[in-house]
Design an enzyme around this catalytic site. Structure first.
Site, short mmCIF file in Angstrom:
data_model
loop_
_atom_site.label_atom_id
_atom_site.label_comp_id
_atom_site.label_asym_id
_atom_site.label_seq_id
_atom_site.Cartn_x
_atom_site.Cartn_y
_atom_site.Cartn_z
N CYS A 1 -0.44 9.95 34.45
CA CYS A 1 0.42 11.14 34.43
C CYS A 1 0.61 11.67 33.01
O CYS A 1 0.85 10.90 32.08
CB CYS A 1 1.80 10.86 35.00
N ARG B 1 -5.12 10.62 30.04
CA ARG B 1 -4.15 9.68 30.61
C ARG B 1 -4.49 9.36 32.07
O ARG B 1 -3.98 8.40 32.62
CB ARG B 1 -2.73 10.20 30.48
N TRP C 1 -1.04 11.09 38.54
CA TRP C 1 -1.92 10.01 39.00
C TRP C 1 -1.22 9.43 40.22
O TRP C 1 -0.14 8.85 40.12
CB TRP C 1 -2.05 8.95 37.90
N ASN D 1 6.99 10.89 35.92
CA ASN D 1 5.94 9.90 35.65
C ASN D 1 6.55 8.54 35.96
O ASN D 1 7.62 8.22 35.47
CB ASN D 1 5.52 9.98 34.18
N GLY D 2 5.90 7.75 36.82
CA GLY D 2 6.42 6.41 37.13
C GLY D 2 6.54 6.21 38.63
O GLY D 2 5.89 6.89 39.43
N GLU E 1 -16.21 -8.16 27.39
CA GLU E 1 -15.98 -6.75 27.09
C GLU E 1 -17.17 -5.90 27.48
O GLU E 1 -17.03 -4.81 28.05
CB GLU E 1 -15.63 -6.58 25.62
N LYS F 1 -16.97 -2.77 30.14
CA LYS F 1 -17.44 -1.42 29.80
C LYS F 1 -18.37 -0.89 30.89
O LYS F 1 -18.27 0.25 31.33
CB LYS F 1 -18.14 -1.44 28.45
N GLU G 1 -16.47 -0.14 34.25
CA GLU G 1 -15.57 1.02 34.28
C GLU G 1 -16.31 2.32 34.02
O GLU G 1 -15.80 3.39 34.34
CB GLU G 1 -14.41 0.85 33.31
N HIS H 1 -23.10 -24.39 35.51
CA HIS H 1 -22.01 -24.82 36.41
C HIS H 1 -21.83 -23.84 37.55
O HIS H 1 -20.77 -23.80 38.18
CB HIS H 1 -20.73 -25.00 35.60
N LYS I 1 -5.87 6.07 31.30
CA LYS I 1 -5.93 5.57 29.92
C LYS I 1 -4.77 4.62 29.65
O LYS I 1 -4.93 3.66 28.92
CB LYS I 1 -5.86 6.73 28.94
C1 AGP Z 1 -10.54 -0.57 28.42
O1 AGP Z 1 -11.76 0.17 28.31
C2 AGP Z 1 -9.64 -0.08 29.53
N1 AGP Z 1 -9.35 1.29 29.34
C3 AGP Z 1 -8.45 -0.98 29.77
O2 AGP Z 1 -8.93 -2.30 29.99
C4 AGP Z 1 -7.39 -1.04 28.64
O3 AGP Z 1 -7.91 -1.74 27.54
C5 AGP Z 1 -6.18 -1.79 29.19
O4 AGP Z 1 -5.68 -1.05 30.28
C6 AGP Z 1 -5.07 -1.98 28.14
O5 AGP Z 1 -4.61 -0.72 27.73
P1 AGP Z 1 -3.66 -0.69 26.42
O6 AGP Z 1 -4.51 -1.20 25.28
O7 AGP Z 1 -3.27 0.75 26.25
O8 AGP Z 1 -2.50 -1.59 26.69
#
Ligand code: AGP
Length: 616
Positions: free
Chosen positions: A2, A27, A76, A102-103, A485, A489, A492, A508, A611
């Site tokens: 949002c 966002r 959102w 928002n929330g 990581e 990537k 997502e 394992h 985001k």
């Molecule tokens: C990472 O590419 C994602 N967008 C997600 O894992 C993000 O790192 C996670 O939601 C934490 O967000 P923040 O760093 O704003 O707390």
């Protein structure tokens, strides 16, 4: 999640609202809308499901009437599907009141029943409309928006940032926050509200964060703040450190492409001002006191997603340099495991947005159980740093793409700076080692620049692999979090199954996944300074090659041992083992982005993602 914008002033309110929503698109949202108290004294509004362009098209076809007071929202979806009717703003009191949110209002069902019993009806499935109807109902009793709003917010439970305006009181927006972000922008003859500074940074750099359980009222020439009990509160104003152009795409094909090239500056700018005469000193930690750092028995890192992988990398450095045990925990798991926390525990939260609800709640839990909290955050004035005992801001600049890239390397930088600061205070490293590691850190930006030149090779690899159904990532020691990581990537951005493993874990179980042609990225440690681990990783590569895997190795320049066993080798500059993560992650960022490009996917706003995850 949002985006919120509020405006009172003399500019075109439609333009200010739409532009403010656009700067907050990152966002994450699935509908958008605006409402204005028009110059004819009525509320004029428009809202559409889908991307902001759908609202812009709607406004072109059916313009809303201009006025000096307006609110805008990108939603959102939580309660109720993304739809025109569920989009915000929601109207109440016969269309004379407009509200955005928002929330999540957790007791919305109870409030909705109360309003139905009072004779009101609803047109949407949302908790937000319940808030609008409640404020409208109370407005009829009080005849005053501030009073109605104050009585309404204390009835709500959950997490909310609310903005409301009433056509009987043009020129006034009242807003409140509880467990959700809200920032004020101070203009000249105009004032702004936003979920973050991106909402209004094009108009003013003067900002302040509204605190927990506070109500703010803005007019064109005044900003007044009270707590929920009505007591006046002063806000701490700050200067936004970046300008609107920093959050523009600047000619790049995507924000992510731009932000990957900003990795070097993200590291350099986070270091700046924190190394003096070869030694790391973080001024922001002064208030914690050296004795506190000497007395720490344990560190718990709390974070989510990419930030948690940065924490895993940083844990190696903190343990090796400062000799403090570190336990990295996912925020949303931490507080439900009855963790062992006491006054000698330091909790380090890592959050790019500083608004991740899971991480905020973990920090609060830890503090309630006696721990001190340091925040590593990329967003000035965000909630998590405001709740922490100290903050180490990273200076990566605004990260607009949902997939975190430059913020990740900045987070690792912040953790390494902390580790060297603590090692100096605790005298766990010699002066020579302190200065050597600080110099290694200062050398990272230039080395990342070198890795960025492999971009075209990686892009070609991505194109060749654009139809692959699954990709695996292997790493050992400090390379293991980079494998995780790299997998995240790809998930997502390209929406394909990908998984990161500790290379030693293969035998394992995961080695059963290896079939002919299975692509596997392997982060190979330096043969110079990690000879033992290097040899084991080479063995792991041989094991998967023997079973048909297609191996893409990320290895340091001159590593001849890997050449016979890898189908592709992406070379990175020489670096001490703890500094390889900065370099090995870059090709993985590029690979995920290029594969998403090759599949024609939205690189900056991947499906289903936001985001900043501001709800638990
Ligand atoms: C990472 O590419 C994602 N967008 C997600 O894992 C993000 O790192 C996670 O939601 C934490 O967000 P923040 O760093 O704003 O707390």
């Amino acid at each position: 999640m949002c985006g919120i914008v509020g405006y009172v002033g003399t500019q075109s309110t439609v333009d200010v609202l739409v532009a403010g929503l656009k700067r907050q698109e990152y966002r994450g949202y699935d509908s958008a809308g605006i409402a204005i108290i028009a110059n004819d004294g009525t509320i004029s509004s428009a809202k559409k499901a889908g991307k902001l362009q759908a609202l812009v098209d709607e406004l072109a076809a059916h313009p809303v009437r201009e006025g000096a007071t307006g609110i805008g929202h990108t939603r959102w979806a939580t309660h109720g599907a993304p739809s025109d009717v569920n989009a915000h703003p929601h109207l109440a009191d016969d269309g004379k009141l407009a509200l955005i949110h928002n929330g999540i209002i957790e007791n919305f069902s109870e409030l909705r029943a109360e309003m139905l019993a009072a004779g009101h009806d609803f047109v949407s499935e949302t908790d937000t409309e319940v808030a609008a109807v409640l404020v409208g109902h109370l407005y009829r009793e009080t005849g005053d928006l501030r009073a109605a709003f104050a009585r309404a917010v204390i009835r709500m439970h959950g997490a909310f940032t609310l903005l409301a305006m009433h056509s009987d009181e043009p020129g006034l927006i009242v807003a409140a926050r509880h467990n959700s972000p809200l920032i004020v922008g101070f203009g000249d003859g105009e004032n702004f509200l936003g979920s973050d500074v991106a909402a209004f940074v094009a108009h003013t750099h003067r900002a302040a964060a509204v605190g927990q359980d506070q109500i703010v009222a803005i007019t064109s020439d005044a900003v007044t703040v009270t707590d929920f009990a009505g007591h006046s509160v002063m806000l701490d104003e700050f200067e936004v450190a970046w300008d609107a152009s920093a959050s523009d795409k600047g000619g790049w094909s995507s924000f992510m492409a731009k932000e990957i090239t900003e990795n070097p500056d993200a590291v350099a700018n986070t270091i700046r001002g924190r190394i003096d005469a070869g030694l790391v000193t973080i001024p922001e930690l002064a208030e914690l006191g050296d004795d506190f750092l000497k007395g720490i028995s344990r560190i718990i890192v709390v974070a989510c997603g990419t930030a948690s992988y940065a924490g895993m990398v940083g844990a190696y450095a903190i343990e090796q340099w400062a000799r403090i045990p570190v336990d990295v925990q996912l925020s949303h798991e931490f507080r439900y495991r009855d963790p062992v926390v006491d006054a000698s525990t330091l909790v380090i939260s890592i959050s790019q947005s500083g608004e991740t609800m899971d991480t905020l709640m973990a920090v609060k839990y830890a503090q309630e159980h006696g721990a001190r909290a340091i925040s590593i955050c990329n967003s000035q004035g965000a909630t998590i740093p405001r709740e922490s005992d100290a903050v180490i801001y990273t200076h990566a600049g605004p990260e607009v793409a949902v997939a975190s890239t430059k913020a990740f390397v900045a987070q690792i930088t912040g953790l390494y700076l902390f580790a060297l600061h603590a090692a100096r205070v605790r005298e766990t490293l010699t002066h020579e080692d302190l200065t050597h590691n600080a110099a290694e850190l200062e050398a990272v930006p230039a080395k990342i620049e070198q890795v960025l030149t492999t971009g075209s090779t990686v892009a070609q690899l991505a194109k060749w692999m654009s139809d692959t159904p699954a990709v695996l990532f292997l790493g050992r020691n400090v390379g293991y979090p980079i494998a995780l990581e790299g997998a995240l990537k790809l998930k997502e951005l390209a929406y394909i199954h990908s998984e990161g493993f500790a290379a030693g874990e293969l035998k394992h179980g995961p080695i059963a996944l290896i079939d002919h042609g299975q692509p596997v990225f392997v982060i190979v440690p330096s043969p110079r300074k990690s000879a033992v681990i290097h040899a084991k990783v080479i063995s792991n590569i041989q094991e998967i090659r023997a079973r048909g895997a297609r191996v893409i190795a990320i290895a340091e320049q001159g590593d001849a041992a890997v050449l016979p066993f890898a189908d592709e080798v992406i070379q990175i500059p020489l670096a001490d083992p703890l500094f390889e993560p900065f370099l090995a992650v870059i090709p993985l960022q590029i690979f995920a982005m290029e594969l998403a490009h090759a599949k024609g996917l939205d690189v900056d706003q991947p499906r289903n993602l936001a985001k900043s995850v501001t709800v638990e």
